[in-house]
Each structure stands twice: as structure tokens, then as C-alpha cells.
Design a protein around this motif. Structure first.
Motif, PDB file in Angstrom:
ATOM      1  N   PHE A  38       0.732  -1.308   0.120  1.00 20.29           N
ATOM      2  CA  PHE A  38      -0.130  -0.130   0.191  1.00 20.29           C
ATOM      3  C   PHE A  38       0.951   1.167  -0.142  1.00 20.29           C
ATOM      4  O   PHE A  38       1.887   1.434   1.051  1.00 20.29           O
ATOM      5  CB  PHE A  38      -0.807  -0.029   1.103  1.00 20.29           C
ATOM      6  N   ARG A  42      -0.055   7.203  -3.877  1.00 18.04           N
ATOM      7  CA  ARG A  42      -0.187   6.761  -5.319  1.00 18.04           C
ATOM      8  C   ARG A  42      -1.636   6.074  -5.291  1.00 18.04           C
ATOM      9  O   ARG A  42      -2.146   5.996  -6.436  1.00 18.04           O
ATOM     10  CB  ARG A  42       0.623   5.793  -5.736  1.00 18.04           C
ATOM     11  N   TRP A  43      -2.328   5.608  -4.240  1.00 13.98           N
ATOM     12  CA  TRP A  43      -3.490   5.151  -4.276  1.00 13.98           C
ATOM     13  C   TRP A  43      -4.775   6.217  -4.786  1.00 13.98           C
ATOM     14  O   TRP A  43      -4.774   7.195  -4.228  1.00 13.98           O
ATOM     15  CB  TRP A  43      -3.807   4.605  -2.900  1.00 13.98           C
ATOM     16  N   GLU A  44      -5.556   5.496  -5.424  1.00 14.92           N
ATOM     17  CA  GLU A  44      -7.037   6.335  -5.593  1.00 14.92           C
ATOM     18  C   GLU A  44      -7.881   5.470  -5.935  1.00 14.92           C
ATOM     19  O   GLU A  44      -7.880   4.043  -6.280  1.00 14.92           O
ATOM     20  CB  GLU A  44      -6.652   7.345  -6.840  1.00 14.92           C
ATOM     21  N   HIS A  61      -6.610   8.621  -1.429  1.00 16.73           N
ATOM     22  CA  HIS A  61      -6.861   7.978  -0.090  1.00 16.73           C
ATOM     23  C   HIS A  61      -7.478   8.835   0.805  1.00 16.73           C
ATOM     24  O   HIS A  61      -8.384   8.474   1.582  1.00 16.73           O
ATOM     25  CB  HIS A  61      -5.703   7.263   0.193  1.00 16.73           C
ATOM     26  N   GLU A 115      -6.298  -4.377  -7.171  1.00 18.69           N
ATOM     27  CA  GLU A 115      -4.995  -4.564  -7.523  1.00 18.69           C
ATOM     28  C   GLU A 115      -4.459  -5.748  -8.342  1.00 18.69           C
ATOM     29  O   GLU A 115      -5.400  -6.774  -8.596  1.00 18.69           O
ATOM     30  CB  GLU A 115      -4.208  -4.752  -6.257  1.00 18.69           C
ATOM     31  N   TRP A 166      -8.443  -5.188  -1.809  1.00 19.95           N
ATOM     32  CA  TRP A 166      -7.599  -4.252  -2.584  1.00 19.95           C
ATOM     33  C   TRP A 166      -8.212  -3.894  -3.510  1.00 19.95           C
ATOM     34  O   TRP A 166      -7.667  -3.406  -4.572  1.00 19.95           O
ATOM     35  CB  TRP A 166      -6.328  -4.852  -3.031  1.00 19.95           C
ATOM     36  N   ARG A 168     -10.019  -0.817  -6.242  1.00 18.81           N
ATOM     37  CA  ARG A 168      -9.307   0.233  -6.738  1.00 18.81           C
ATOM     38  C   ARG A 168     -10.472   1.086  -7.351  1.00 18.81           C
ATOM     39  O   ARG A 168     -10.349   2.218  -7.794  1.00 18.81           O
ATOM     40  CB  ARG A 168      -8.180   0.270  -7.414  1.00 18.81           C
TER      41      ARG A 168
END
Length: 210
Positions: A38, A42-44, A61, A115, A166, A168
Motif C-alpha cells: 500500500f 499513489r492510491w486512488e 486515499h 490490484e 484491495w 481500486r
């Protein structure tokens, strides 16, 4: 938003466990492939495809965790035949995202993306159910990475493979398309009360051809 999906876990007169299931104490770790790392910067989370506006919606996030938090008490039924009863799942209700990023009128199905390109398809009514939740917590505690942190989908009236870890994003679709396990021999609908485990059990209209 549509009507709640039928068969939503433990209707009146039903036994606590769907057919072929056994009660599980504890929570086994089951998934395909490695646990992703994680990276919050960069997570969206995205909602795209046939949206009503024609636009793609994105949340970082920080933005996602600021959305309204809700809890749902719901069972989890794994196709490997174990069931956990009465867990409290906390996170963002799917109907909240539905309202913030509504689908076009012709949308009938969604693909939930996770993911490594993992995917699971659902009818729009399954996503629109008041009990479907994008969970960040179980029983008041943050999910562990092995159990899907930072986000996993819980769809109580479907087998657990329909609720990926996970997660996205959501793709709105105007026609059904099989996801990862549905392309590999699992039932397109996955109703545990009807024991819809494998594609050879499908009836006409249950899903697109393999």
C-alpha cells in the motif's frame, strides 16, 4: 438506485448457514497472488465507464477516508465452504458512491476492479444494495493487509469472491462481462443460498457465454 438484491443473507425462515457451508471460528486468509504494498500517495479510487455524467470520478486515499463512514452487520460466505456470521463491517456504503457518481440509465452491471487487474462482476442491483459496503474495518479494527487493507468489498448476499480485496474502482457497464474467477469456472452470480458455486450450474440468463 434500484431495488435491493434478492436473497440478502439470512431471510426469515432460512437456516443461519447456506447449504454446504460450515461455521468458521476466526478468519482464514484466502486470496490469489501476492499481497500488494500500500502506497497512500499513489492510491486512488475511481468510478468510470458508463457514468451518468460521462465523466470519471476519482478519490485520493485521504478523500476516500473522509467520505461518510457507516457500519453493516453481515455474514461472509466463502466458496471454499466456510462462513463467518455476524461480523461488523465498517467503511463507505456502496450506495454513497452510487449517489456521488451515478450510473447512466442503461447500466445493468458493474465490474469491481482491484490490484493486479483482479476483477469481479456484479449486477447493478447487487452494488446498489443498502448492505453492500466498501470496507476499511472489521469489528471496529482496521483491516490487515492480508484481509484487504486499505479497501475490500463486502456483498453479504454473494459468495465472498464477489467482494474483492484491495479494491481500486468500479466500472459501470451496459452489458454483463465475466470477471477473473467467473472466467475460470466460477458461477456468474454466486448466490450462496442457491449454492451457485461453479459455471456448470448456470442456467440460461445467468451470464454471458464462457
Amino acid at each position: 438506485m434500484g431495488h435491493p438484491a434478492q436473497g440478502e443473507s439470512r431471510q426469515a425462515g432460512q437456516p443461519e448457514l447456506p447449504p454446504g457451508q460450515r461455521l468458521q471460528r476466526g478468519w482464514p486468509v484466502t486470496h490469489y497472488g501476492p499481497v500488494p504494498k500500500f502506497r497512500p500517495e499513489r492510491w486512488e479510487f475511481g468510478v468510470f465507464g458508463a457514468t451518468k455524467s460521462g465523466e470519471k470520478y476519482r478519490w485520493t486515499h485521504e478523500e476516500f477516508t473522509a467520505l461518510p463512514y457507516a457500519t453493516v452487520e453481515a455474514d461472509l460466505h466463502c466458496v471454499t465452504k466456510f462462513s463467518m456470521l455476524g461480523a461488523e463491517w465498517g467503511g463507505v456504503l456502496a450506495r454513497t458512491l452510487y449517489d456521488l457518481a451515478p450510473p447512466a440509465p442503461e447500466v445493468s452491471h458493474v465490474m469491481v476492479w482491484a490490484e493486479y487487474g483482479y476483477s469481479a462482476n456484479l449486477r447493478l442491483a447487487d452494488l446498489a444494495s443498502a448492505r453492500t459496503v466498501f470496507a476499511t474495518h472489521k469489528d471496529g479494527e482496521l483491516l490487515t493487509a492480508e484481509h484487504g487493507f486499505p479497501l475490500r468489498l463486502i456483498v453479504p448476499h454473494r459468495y465472498a469472491w464477489k467482494g474483492p480485496k484491495w479494491v481500486r474502482g468500479i466500472e459501470y457497464m451496459t452489458a454483463d462481462r465475466r470477471g477473473f474467477w467467473e472466467e475460470r469456472g466460477y458461477h456468474n452470480l454466486g448466490d450462496p443460498w442457491r449454492e451457485q458455486r461453479y459455471s456448470y450450474q448456470e442456467e440460461p440468463g445467468d451470464g454471458p457465454e464462457l
